[in-house]
Enzyme design. Structure first.
Site, PDB file in Angstrom:
ATOM      1  N   ASP A 141       4.747 -10.192  32.328  1.00 38.52           N
ATOM      2  CA  ASP A 141       5.845 -10.677  31.503  1.00 38.52           C
ATOM      3  C   ASP A 141       7.137 -10.629  32.310  1.00 38.52           C
ATOM      4  O   ASP A 141       7.113 -10.894  33.518  1.00 38.52           O
ATOM      5  CB  ASP A 141       5.926  -9.826  30.226  1.00 38.52           C
ATOM      6  CG  ASP A 141       6.415 -10.609  29.033  1.00 38.52           C
ATOM      7  OD1 ASP A 141       7.583 -11.020  29.039  1.00 38.52           O
ATOM      8  OD2 ASP A 141       5.641 -10.799  28.075  1.00 38.52           O
ATOM      9  N   HIS A 221      11.967  -9.541  26.741  1.00 35.62           N
ATOM     10  CA  HIS A 221      10.664  -9.996  26.256  1.00 35.62           C
ATOM     11  C   HIS A 221       9.535  -9.083  26.738  1.00 35.62           C
ATOM     12  O   HIS A 221       8.664  -8.674  25.955  1.00 35.62           O
ATOM     13  CB  HIS A 221      10.443 -11.431  26.736  1.00 35.62           C
ATOM     14  CG  HIS A 221       9.280 -12.136  26.124  1.00 35.62           C
ATOM     15  ND1 HIS A 221       7.991 -11.989  26.587  1.00 35.62           N
ATOM     16  CD2 HIS A 221       9.209 -13.020  25.100  1.00 35.62           C
ATOM     17  CE1 HIS A 221       7.182 -12.757  25.870  1.00 35.62           C
ATOM     18  NE2 HIS A 221       7.891 -13.395  24.965  1.00 35.62           N
ATOM     19  N   SER A 549       3.991 -14.664  21.223  1.00 38.75           N
ATOM     20  CA  SER A 549       4.249 -13.623  22.223  1.00 38.75           C
ATOM     21  C   SER A 549       4.133 -12.241  21.620  1.00 38.75           C
ATOM     22  O   SER A 549       3.782 -11.282  22.303  1.00 38.75           O
ATOM     23  CB  SER A 549       5.664 -13.775  22.795  1.00 38.75           C
ATOM     24  OG  SER A 549       5.712 -14.732  23.818  1.00 38.75           O
TER      25      SER A 549
END
Length: 766
Positions: A141, A221, A549
């Site tokens: 990520d 994220h 996600s």
């Protein structure tokens, strides 16, 4: 493990030996051509480039050993012909750019006690927690913010097992000492990103946020997904007072390692492959990738290729399906050796209300935490600019003279939801109502806006639009209701969740299942505010986000629990257990609904259903799949031998074994495609008994009246554990005049203890 050249600076064009104007390509090599004089594949790749007058010191970015046989290189146009003419080169393609698919969930999944209930956590789950401490989850990520308390090592977590070979790499603002018994590794991969930035020139990166040349997460994220998968329990966590409670990952005892492969301009395939290659070498047991691109053949799909190598080594790979729903055939990461995860809602909400001058009140959602609007109605406006684009509240479209001090109605779409709020605030607006259009239906996603704002569904939005555009003096005011639990119905399939049918191989039903992916609380980067906007000066250790996600790491964590409970299960066995025990009935005892339109959802939206970790621990039967089975599947797609070699790393593939139909792969679901000339489809399956030694199962098929389903035999009698028995199923379309459309059904093997259910999707094509 990928070989990487150390980096010093980011955004310095042509630094580190890169050549300006080059473009990155991923090159797949046939190891059968490697001369014995070269001690390693990496040596051979460098020598091969040298033999073609391509300087490896300037052009070679990565060499791969575990994810594939090949390398990534920064190449000029004339290099391509040289490589394509080489008999040692199997295949090459440009470096693709992928995108991110951007703590109530443990309770919702039955993994933690619910404060609103007296029920305890089931004992099997408690036992599995301890068993999963030797499971390593690799999250590919945007990196990690290690100071988030989710990554602190809980008391009693033992030392890291010696079989873990990962590392914590030093870099900008990142010390190896930041890793511990919970966060066991952190690496970054940026050569593909740097090459693209150098080729694009300074203009392409001007105005982009600063990047850390290290595993540190600027974006947030990666921290969110990693803490969702395996974060430690953190009491009194919240986003500025919303969703207050204990935040924890799905597998609190599992270890997590961060592989930074995504940067401000995207996630480059060469970097992703380097991350997968290294994670395999490090000893990862689970790979979690909340990112993807468009649909592409598997031999050009870098995630599919890396995931194949991982699955062959017994590593479970979980990927997000994408956020391109609700349109059909929009999903990514649809290879059958990948667990493809869609998104659903939790039973938690953040209600907010828009009260209008006509007395009407409309309920939506919001995470706004600042000073409210009070109770006094203020003027409202829709289209506060000179063009229709102002209805979307795009940057530069609002006229401050028409907006200042007013409640602004904005249509959802085109730009980010939080960006619309920032545009309204910059124009002097007092608040914002963000109204869905047909594309999003009744799906509500809460955001931590910079000004008072409420998101409403399409139906409410249409009524508000009508009021604001027809009333001569429209007015309104917003109020906020905090956090509410026990929302009904739930779960609901998120409208944004990408859908099937599978655009690459329609005979494989995707997504596989859904998990919590709407309004998820998890760890966050200290480098950026909760909206992700550079102008957001707020800082918080936790944030609430939505997307597939977010659902992907839920499955990664649950898979870690299953691997801890069943260490000998293959990735396919774990996925089968999750699929065949998923549920399709919500908490109102009704079929799962689709947020896009409010109607019943279908397996093209939720796959086998919503995961149920407790039931998945003991599925009774599983559908297992070997690497050779996947190769027979690839051969049935009529790919060339070099393409299959590129995916499988096997130089001697001949396709002597291939399925007559790709749907004959031993998958836990069915996707039946009827054509103009074929109205009968027959598939075979094999079930493995992982329940009681002596078990008998009977089958039941349900579905549309226009299809006759015959299963032989109708009863399976297992005599011992791990025994395998086969069955065949014939689907016959009785509607001869039907030329298009879809329908759905189920095939269920059951006894008194278990129901092993597989969804069936039917598609009629011209």
């Amino acid at each position: 493990m990928a070989s990487v050249t150390p980096l010093v600076l980011l955004f310095l064009a042509c630094a580190g030996g890169l050549v300006c104007g080059n473009h990155t390509y991923i090159v797949y090599m046939n190891p059968a051509h490697r001369p014995a004089v070269h001690p390693s594949h990496a040596d051979w790749y460098a020598a091969h480039l040298q033999s073609l007058d391509i300087d490896p010191g300037r052009h070679l970015l990565y060499t791969y050993s575990d994810a594939l046989h090949g390398f990534a290189a920064s190449l000029l146009p004339h290099h391509l012909d040289l490589l394509r003419r080489s008999p040692a080169v199997v295949h090459l393609h440009p470096d693709p750019v992928l995108r991110l698919h951007t703590t109530r969930s443990p309770q919702f999944l039955g993994l933690a006690p619910d404060a609103s209930s007296s029920a305890a956590v089931p004992r099997p789950i408690q036992a599995v927690e301890a068993a999963s401490r030797d499971v390593f989850i690799a999250v590919l990520d945007t990196g990690v913010w290690p100071e988030v308390p989710s990554f602190s090592a809980a008391a009693g977590l033992p030392e890291v097992p010696s079989r873990w070979r990962g590392a914590c790499e030093a870099g900008v603002d990142f010390s190896p000492s930041l890793c511990n018994r919970k966060l066991v590794g952190a690496r970054s991969f940026s050569r593909g990103f740097r090459t693209a930035a150098a080729a694009a020139g300074d203009g392409a990166v001007r105005g982009k946020p600063k990047e850390y040349d290290s595993p540190r997460d600027r974006d947030g994220h990666g921290t969110h997904t990693a803490s969702t998968a395996a974060g430690s329990a953190v009491a009194n966590a919240s986003l500025l007072g919303y969703a207050t409670g204990t935040a924890r990952g799905m597998a609190t005892a599992s270890r997590v390692a961060a592989y930074k492969v995504c940067w401000a301009s995207g996630c480059f395939g060469s970097d992703i492959l380097a991350g997968i290659d290294t994670a395999i070498s490090d000893g990862a047991v689970i790979l979690s990738l909340s990112l993807g691109g468009g649909s592409t053949p598997y031999f050009r799909d870098t995630i599919a290729i890396g995931a194949f190598a991982a699955a062959e080594r017994g590593i479970f790979v979980s990927c997000s399906a994408g956020n391109s729903g609700p349109g059909p055939a929009t999903l990514a990461n649809g290879a059958p050796w990948i667990a493809t995860v869609g998104a659903g809602t939790l039973d938690r909400d953040f209600p907010a209300t828009a009260r209008l001058g006509n007395g009407a009140r409309y309920t939506g959602v919001s995470l706004y935490s600042g000073k409210g609007m009070g109770k006094k109605l203020v003027p409202a406006v829709y289209g506060g600019g000179s063009s229709n684009a102002s209805k979307l509240c795009l940057a530069g479209t609002l006229d401050p003279a028409r907006v200042r001090g007013k409640l602004v109605l904005c249509d959802r779409g085109v730009s980010a939801r939080v960006e619309k709020g920032a545009v309204v605030k910059a124009a002097g607006g007092a608040g914002m109502i963000l109204a869905n259009t047909a594309a999003n239906g009744e799906e509500l996603v809460a955001d931590s806006h910079l000004l008072p704002a409420v998101a409403v569904g399409k139906q409410e939005g249409d009524l508000i639009r009508q009021y604001v555009t027809t009333n001569p003096r429209p007015r309104g005011v917003l109020s906020f209701g905090g956090t509410v639990l026990g929302v009904r119905p739930s779960p609901v399939v998120a409208a944004f969740s990408s859908r099937g049918p599978n655009p690459v191989s329609p005979q494989i039903l995707k997504p596989d299942f859904i998990g919590p992916g709407v309004n998820i609380l998890a760890g966050w980067s200290g480098s950026i505010g909760p909206t992700g906007l550079l102008k957001d000066g707020r800082r918080t250790q936790f944030n609430i986000m939505s997307g597939t996600s977010m659902s992907c790491p839920h499955i990664s964590g649950v898979a870690a629990l299953l691997k801890g409970a069943h260490p000998n299960w293959s990735p396919a066995a774990i996925k089968s257990a999750l699929m065949t025990t998923s549920y399709v009935i919500d908490n109102t005892n009704s079929p799962l609904r689709d947020a896009a339109g409010g109607s019943d959802a279908t397996p093209f939206a939720y796959g086998a259903g919503h995961v149920d970790p407790q039931r998945a621990l003991a599925p009774g039967l599983i559908y297992d799949i070997t690497a050779d089975d996947y190769i027979a599947f690839l051969c049935s797609l009529n790919y060339t031998i070099p393409h299959i070699q590129a995916i499988t790393k096997r130089p001697n593939v001949t396709c002597s074994r291939r399925f007559s139909d790709p749907g004959n792969l031993n998958y836990p679901s069915f996707s039946v495609v009827f054509g103009k000339k074929w109205r009968v489809v027959k598939y075979r399956r094999e079930l493995t008994n992982v329940g009681s030694a002596s078990s008998t199962y009977e089958v039941k098929a349900s579905g549309p009246g226009g299809v006759a389903v015959t299963v032989k035999p109708a009863k399976l009698m297992f005599k011992h554990v791990n025994q395998k028995l086969r069955y065949s199923v014939t689907f016959a379309s009785k509607e001869r005049g039907r030329s298009a459309g879809t329908a759905f059904g189920w095939i269920t093997w059951s006894n008194k203890q278990h129901k092993v259910r597989s969804p069936v999707a039917y598609t009629w094509k011209m």
